[in-house]
Write a protein that holds these residues in place. Structure first.
Motif, short mmCIF file in Angstrom:
data_model
loop_
_atom_site.label_atom_id
_atom_site.label_comp_id
_atom_site.label_asym_id
_atom_site.label_seq_id
_atom_site.Cartn_x
_atom_site.Cartn_y
_atom_site.Cartn_z
N ILE A 116 0.89 -1.16 0.00
CA ILE A 116 0.00 0.00 0.00
C ILE A 116 0.92 1.20 0.00
CG2 ILE A 116 -1.78 1.26 1.28
CD1 ILE A 116 -2.77 -1.49 0.58
N SER A 117 0.87 2.00 -1.06
CA SER A 117 1.81 3.10 -1.10
C SER A 117 1.11 4.43 -0.80
CB SER A 117 2.53 3.14 -2.45
OG SER A 117 1.83 3.90 -3.35
N ASP A 118 1.87 5.33 -0.12
CA ASP A 118 1.40 6.69 0.13
C ASP A 118 0.19 6.74 1.07
OD1 ASP A 118 1.59 9.40 -0.13
OD2 ASP A 118 0.56 9.52 -2.07
N ALA A 119 0.22 5.92 2.12
CA ALA A 119 -0.90 5.95 3.08
C ALA A 119 -0.83 7.22 3.92
CB ALA A 119 -0.83 4.72 3.98
N VAL A 120 -2.01 7.80 4.17
CA VAL A 120 -2.04 9.01 5.02
C VAL A 120 -2.67 8.71 6.37
CG1 VAL A 120 -2.05 10.66 3.11
CG2 VAL A 120 -4.23 9.78 3.96
N ASP A 121 -3.24 7.52 6.51
CA ASP A 121 -3.81 7.14 7.80
C ASP A 121 -3.91 5.62 7.87
OD1 ASP A 121 -4.82 7.52 10.30
OD2 ASP A 121 -6.85 8.01 9.65
N VAL A 122 -3.95 5.11 9.09
CA VAL A 122 -4.12 3.67 9.27
C VAL A 122 -4.98 3.44 10.50
CG1 VAL A 122 -1.91 3.44 10.54
CG2 VAL A 122 -2.93 1.44 9.46
N GLU A 123 -5.84 2.43 10.41
CA GLU A 123 -6.70 2.09 11.55
C GLU A 123 -6.97 0.59 11.52
OE1 GLU A 123 -10.73 3.79 10.75
OE2 GLU A 123 -10.00 3.84 8.70
N ILE A 124 -7.53 0.10 12.59
CA ILE A 124 -7.96 -1.30 12.61
C ILE A 124 -9.48 -1.28 12.57
CG2 ILE A 124 -7.97 -3.47 13.93
CD1 ILE A 124 -5.16 -2.69 13.01
N ALA A 125 -10.06 -1.94 11.58
CA ALA A 125 -11.53 -1.99 11.47
C ALA A 125 -11.94 -3.40 11.07
CB ALA A 125 -12.02 -0.97 10.45
N GLY A 126 -12.90 -3.93 11.81
CA GLY A 126 -13.39 -5.29 11.51
C GLY A 126 -12.28 -6.33 11.55
N GLY A 127 -11.31 -6.12 12.38
CA GLY A 127 -10.22 -7.08 12.52
C GLY A 127 -9.16 -6.98 11.43
N ASN A 128 -9.30 -6.00 10.53
CA ASN A 128 -8.32 -5.83 9.45
C ASN A 128 -7.55 -4.53 9.61
OD1 ASN A 128 -9.03 -8.15 7.85
ND2 ASN A 128 -10.91 -7.05 7.31
N VAL A 129 -6.37 -4.50 9.01
CA VAL A 129 -5.63 -3.24 8.95
C VAL A 129 -6.17 -2.47 7.75
CG1 VAL A 129 -3.36 -2.17 8.82
CG2 VAL A 129 -3.59 -4.42 9.85
N VAL A 130 -6.61 -1.24 7.98
CA VAL A 130 -7.21 -0.45 6.90
C VAL A 130 -6.40 0.83 6.71
CG1 VAL A 130 -9.31 0.67 6.07
CG2 VAL A 130 -9.48 -1.33 7.55
N PHE A 131 -5.89 1.02 5.50
CA PHE A 131 -5.12 2.22 5.18
C PHE A 131 -5.98 3.18 4.38
CE2 PHE A 131 -1.87 -1.05 5.68
CZ PHE A 131 -0.95 -0.40 6.49
N THR A 132 -5.76 4.48 4.58
CA THR A 132 -6.39 5.50 3.75
C THR A 132 -5.30 6.09 2.87
OG1 THR A 132 -7.86 6.03 5.57
CG2 THR A 132 -7.75 7.65 3.79
N ARG A 133 -5.61 6.20 1.58
CA ARG A 133 -4.61 6.80 0.67
C ARG A 133 -5.29 7.68 -0.37
NH1 ARG A 133 -3.84 4.34 -4.13
NH2 ARG A 133 -1.69 5.07 -4.18
N PRO A 134 -4.62 8.76 -0.78
CA PRO A 134 -5.25 9.65 -1.75
C PRO A 134 -5.23 9.06 -3.16
CG PRO A 134 -3.09 10.48 -1.05
CD PRO A 134 -3.29 9.19 -0.36
N ILE A 135 -6.27 9.37 -3.92
CA ILE A 135 -6.32 8.99 -5.34
C ILE A 135 -6.74 10.21 -6.15
CG2 ILE A 135 -6.70 6.51 -5.11
CD1 ILE A 135 -9.70 7.01 -5.33
#
Ligand code: FAD
Length: 323
Positions: A116-135
């Motif tokens: 996952i490139s260029d992530a601006v945030d990370v959280e744990i949701a529903g037991g998964n690692v979830v990254f936010t990235r701009p598009i």
């Protein structure tokens, strides 16, 4: 599920770059209580391992070798992969910097995992690692879930707040002797551009000029304002193309991506390619003669006026406020 997370500490001029500490903060979320392992690669690492511990690493593995004095994709990937082989991390975090952008895909392909490139945030949701990235050049954001395999991400500098520095934190530091061989790239010399003042990519305050500054001399009032505020000067590509300043100052899609606390855009129209590099700044102030300029659509504060009048006035006011 707890994870062991390896974070590459990025070194520049003998010091760790802030993004290394931001990586440790991201790792704290990803690890979910697991171990945070800092990895340092270089020729003389001194006390940098302690800095990584103070900012949240539980343990540090160093790979020191004269051949690693300068970054080379071959050398650093051999060093990092030996750490991976020994430590078997379940997640890896690099900075989304020139080095990170070059090295991460190489490591990911060797490990056979995604990136996952260029992530601006990370959280744990529903037991998964979830990254936010701009598009779409920062016009929208997507969420990316990593549900299996090694979680590997590069994080955009200045987006994830580092943890509080705790000098009382202790952790184990071990040296790994990796064989660095068959380097296809040998860096003989690094010639740096002579720049003075605050580093643009890490500046908390940026005063940026566009074609509206009209000449190289037109940047002087911007530099003065930046000096008063302890910030750095940046530019649009319009200003760089017009040879008012060096391309190393360019911010945008094909320049640097910055997220300072305060971005003051002077004489910049706000083309989408420019916004791609600065629209995530915390507070944006735009100064432009044209009230219809696009930059005002992303600005928190807009000043319609001539920058050659407004910028010196701001510098004067801040000078009075700050003394
Ligand atoms: P202009 O668009 O000419 O705007 C100048 C502004 O100054 C105007 O709004 C005018 O009203 C204002 N002005 C004039 N005089 C004054 C004054 N005295 N006081 C106040 N305001 C004044 N651009 C980037 O910036 N970064 C990039 O990374 C980038 N990458 C690109 C990639 C591609 C593939 C392409 C096609 C373009 C890219 N561009 C990039 C270029 C981008 O499209 C714009 O051309 C550029 O950003 C315009 O720069 P500017 O706003 O300084 O100039």
């Amino acid at each position: 599920m707890t994870k062991k997370v390896a974070v590459l500490g990025e070194i520049r001029d003998g010091s760790l770059r802030n993004v290394s500490f931001e990586g440790l903060a991201a790792a704290r979320t990803i690890a979910e209580g697991g171990e945070i392992l800092a990895v340092l690669v270089g020729a003389s690492l001194g006390t940098l391992a302690q800095d990584m511990i103070h900012y949240g690493a539980d343990r540090v593995v160093t790979v020191e070798d004269e051949k690693l004095a300068q970054y080379t994709p071959d050398g650093f990937s051999q060093a990092f992969l030996s750490v991976v082989e020994q430590e078997k991390p379940e997640a890896i975090v690099f900075g989304h910097t020139a080095l990170g952008k070059d090295l991460a895909p190489k490591i990911a392909s060797r490990l056979g995992c995604g990136l996952i490139s260029d992530a601006v945030d990370v959280e744990i949701a529903g037991g998964n690692v979830v990254f936010t990235r701009p598009i779409y050049s920062g016009k929208a954001f997507e969420k990316k879930i990593v549900s299996d395999g090694i979680v590997f991400a590069t994080i955009r500098p200045n987006n994830i707040a580092p943890l509080e520095k705790e000098t009382s934190r202790a952790g184990e530091v071990t040296a790994l002797s990796a064989e660095i061989k068959d380097l296809r790239t040998i860096v003989r010399e690094v010639a740096k551009k002579a720049t003075q003042g605050v580093d643009l990519s890490e500046a908390k305050i940026i005063v940026a000029g566009g074609r509206g500054v009209k000449s190289a001399d037109g940047f002087s009032p911007l530099q003065e304002l930046a000096d008063v505020l302890g910030g750095a000067v940046g530019a649009s590509r319009g200003a760089c193309d017009a040879e008012y300043c060096d391309y190393s100052l360019q911010i945008g899609q094909t320049g640097k991506v910055v997220t300072p606390d305060l971005y003051i855009a002077c004489g910049i129209s706000g083309a989408i390619q420019h916004l791609a590099g600065m629209s995530n700044s915390k507070v944006i102030v735009a100064i432009n003669k044209d009230p219809e300029a696009n930059i005002f659509k992303v600005a928190d504060y807009g000043i319609v006026g001539d920058l050659f009048e407004v910028v010196p006035m701001l510098a004067e006011e801040f000078k009075n406020l700050l003394i």
